[in-house]
Design an enzyme around this catalytic site. Structure first.
Site, PDB file in Angstrom:
ATOM      1  N   ARG A 174      14.550  13.383 -17.590  1.00  0.00           N
ATOM      2  CA  ARG A 174      14.089  12.704 -16.366  1.00  0.00           C
ATOM      3  C   ARG A 174      15.181  11.754 -15.895  1.00  0.00           C
ATOM      4  NH1 ARG A 174       9.525  12.680 -13.945  1.00  0.00           N
ATOM      5  NH2 ARG A 174       8.943  14.254 -15.456  1.00  0.00           N
ATOM      6  N   THR A 230      17.543  15.055  -8.711  1.00  0.00           N
ATOM      7  CA  THR A 230      17.011  14.678 -10.007  1.00  0.00           C
ATOM      8  C   THR A 230      17.429  15.744 -11.003  1.00  0.00           C
ATOM      9  OG1 THR A 230      14.923  15.732  -9.419  1.00  0.00           O
ATOM     10  CG2 THR A 230      15.028  13.337  -9.212  1.00  0.00           C
ATOM     11  N   GLU A 235      26.925  -1.713 -18.848  1.00  0.00           N
ATOM     12  CA  GLU A 235      27.068  -1.939 -17.395  1.00  0.00           C
ATOM     13  C   GLU A 235      28.512  -1.696 -16.985  1.00  0.00           C
ATOM     14  OE1 GLU A 235      25.458  -5.771 -16.421  1.00  0.00           O
ATOM     15  OE2 GLU A 235      23.403  -5.126 -16.838  1.00  0.00           O
TER      16      GLU A 235
END
Ligand code: DSN
Length: 417
Positions: free
Chosen positions: A238, A229, A59
């Site tokens: 993906r 994307t 994170e």
């Protein structure tokens, strides 16, 4: 190249899952994939997703993480960010979005307050779910209004969109679509946004690979934020991504994490970095040009077979085929083509009178079949086969013959040789 992970001799104990994976891999080899949003990533891209990077929490952003041990995933994320910036000529990039919708969520959060007005393309005319559908977060939290294509040309009319923007005075104008086959004039859109003091965002998910390969004009010089994307025409893993000028990156980064996501998928970010390097090669420019040439040839072939294409053709990788013109619904056409191993999706056409689960169109794209080496000659054959099946969807002899021809072609052009 030797794949490091999963090693070829990895012990596989979960027979049920591996058997399904094997069946899906066979399906992809045996079917012609015409779903416009799909592609076949390289083995190197897929290998990166099967590595120990999946174990790592990270994170934060490189150099500013909430976890120890991030020195090597920092290297990976820096490679991905820098390659993305070079590839698209963007000042900054955020490579952490898990999907295009999450990229859009962060983009909106960085620019809008709940209830703000946004002008975007209607889903019914080829827009995207995350551009204001009433059941999507976008339509729930923001006040979306839509523009569409014209009934006669089935193309966007920038003068009409300008009139709408002047009347609405939105805070954000969005360009970008999931089923629009004509070039989008990003400079003209940006002028409209500026004239009404709106911000301008482009969702280039569908055409990102064409932009990277020089086969479609880039929105990057014109937009305040560009989302995309990485797995459609760009042929990566993906996932999603955001590009922006340097003055916007602090807000974008914070809107994505902690705003909309927790830990980034570092194994996917490694795969994105590899895909961006692949897209920097001359071979990818040739690929992007071939995708467009193939789409144009396929559309021409279908028109010759007497099947109507929305707006008469295509200039990019996608086309909407009006199967109502041969008396079928989109759902029936999708099923009929599936029986001969041609995969596509039913799709509303502009001003469709059928409901979405039935629809009057199918959407066809050439990104995946171009990756497996099909060329314009193959497109002529493919258009003929599609025409035959759509005209005789129940005829067993036709089904058998076309299925045989598709099998011969897919075996001659394997995806992963
Ligand atoms: N659902 C994707 C597509 O098929 O175009 C877009 O998110």
């Amino acid at each position: 190249m030797t794949l490091q992970s999963p090693a070829p001799n990895t012990t596989k104990t979960d027979d049920a899952v591996w058997a399904s994976i094997a069946r899906e891999e066979d399906r992809q080899e045996q079917q012609l994939e015409l779903i416009a949003s799909e592609n076949h990533a390289s083995e190197e891209v897929m290998a990166a997703m099967g590595t120990a990077l999946t174990n790592k929490y990270a994170e934060g952003y490189p150099g500013r993480r909430y976890y120890g041990g991030c020195e090597f995933v920092d290297e990976v994320e820096d490679l991905a960010r820098n390659r993305a910036r070079e590839l698209f000529g963007s000042e900054r990039a955020n490579v952490q979005p898990h999907s295009g919708t999450q990229a859009n969520m962060a983009a909106f959060m960085s620019m809008l307050d709940p209830g703000d007005k946004v002008l975007a393309m209607s889903l019914d005319h080829g827009g995207h779910l995350s551009h204001g559908h009433t059941k999507n977060f976008s339509g729930v939290f923001y006040d979306f209004h839509s523009y569409g294509v014209e009934p006669d040309t089935e193309r966007l009319d920038l003068d009409k969109i300008r009139e709408q923007a002047l009347a609405l005075r939105p805070k954000l104008v969005i360009a970008g679509a999931s089923a629009y086959s004509r070039p989008i004039d990003f400079a003209a859109f940006a002028d409209i946004a500026r004239e009404v003091d709106a911000l301008f965002m482009v969702d280039m998910a569908h055409i990102a690979g064409l932009v990277a390969g020089g086969a479609h004009a880039s929105p990057v010089p014109h937009a305040d934020v560009v989302t995309l994307t990485t797995h459609k025409t760009l042929r990566g893993p993906r996932g999603g991504m955001i590009l922006c000028p340097k003055e916007r990156i602090v807000k974008i980064n914070s809107a994505l994490f902690p705003g909309g996501q927790g830990g980034p998928l570092m194994h996917v970010i490694a795969a994105k970095a590899i895909a961006f390097r692949e897209a920097q090669q001359d071979s990818f420019k040739a690929y992007a040009a071939q995708v467009v040439a193939n789409a144009s040839a396929l559309a021409d072939g279908l028109v010759e077979a007497g099947i109507r294409i929305v707006s008469g053709g295509t200039d990019n990788h996608v086309m909407l085929v009006d199967v109502g013109s041969v008396g079928l619904s989109g759902a029936a056409a999708e099923d009929a083509l599936h029986r001969v191993d041609i995969t596509c999706n039913k799709n509303l056409i502009p001003f469709d009178e059928r409901p979405p689960m039935e629809a009057s169109g199918v959407r066809l794209g050439t990104a995946a079949i171009t990756t497996r080496g099909l060329d314009v000659t193959d497109m002529g054959h493919l258009a003929g086969w599609i025409g035959e099946i759509l005209r005789a969807p129940e005829d067993e002899a036709t089904i058998k013959r076309v299925a045989g021809a598709v099998a011969e072609l897919t075996s001659r052009r394997p995806i992963y040789a």
